[in-house]
Design an enzyme around this catalytic site. Sequence first.
Site: not given
Length: 316
Positions: A101, A131, A200, A229-230
């Site tokens: 991303c 990440e 983000c 995770s999000n």
Amino acid sequence: MTKPPLTLYLAAPRGFCAGVDRAIKIVEMALEKWGAPVLVRHEIVHNKYVVDDLKAKGAIFVEELDECPDDRPVIFSAHGVPKAVPAAAARREMVYVDATCPLVSKVHIEAARHAENGLQMIMIGHAGHPETIGTMGQLPEGEVLLVETVEDVAKVAPRDPERLAFVTQTTLSVDDTADIVAALKARFPAIIGPHKEDICYATTNRQEAVKAMAPKTDAMLVVGAPNSSNSQRLLEVGRKAGCAYSQLVMRAENIDWRALNGISSIGITAGASAPEVLINEVIDAFRDRFDVTVEQVETAVENVEFKVPRVLREPA
């Protein structure tokens, strides 16, 4: 039999973000350009439905580069990879496409810039998340120290407390991260932060929508994967915002209906790697059992789009 009434609050924004959309498009375009199979290192995004769909089209998912043949294209996932991975692919003269991303790449560039200026990095993130591994892998061993909680800040041991900068994983809880940043600044007043916060836009927007929706609901469902995770952060944000009961579900078949017995309102959102088709599947499951009235809770409008890499836009 009359169905009981139910108000279904639908969070907006929800589901796919621009980075996820781009990553999936990269795999599909690679398959169109080079034919099957195309190798993908790690799940392209954290969603089984998406991964299975791409497998059916000819993608093969592996965990490490050494599982890939030299003569087939390989794609790196949206979460980003350590610097050593593309370097190894280049040594083997492999065709590779980086689907990281762009907002994660921004964090990588930030970390590298601070390191060039002689600063040691502190990363706020989750140990073991792809990440975090990718971001920490941009710099040599020991140059990035990981903190996960406010308590970790007290234990971190930098080389020089006056020469520090911090970055964060892009998918963290906005509120929890603010507490960790405050603790870092209190302990290390000279620490340098990002020009613009690393969490983000999509993570922030989805959490804001949940905060607006949660107080109205008896329960909340987050459509997403356990390793996303999000998605996990949306569960936590919903609970903190006053929703007494939250469930994470991958598909409609995972809904625990007994736990939802007697509710008159439900909130539904989805992590950034969950496609709209799965959200609609969940809504349809509620329509089967309830007389549903849908109300959208919109807190932001997203129109972000990221270009795919040039190699995929050029003819084969």
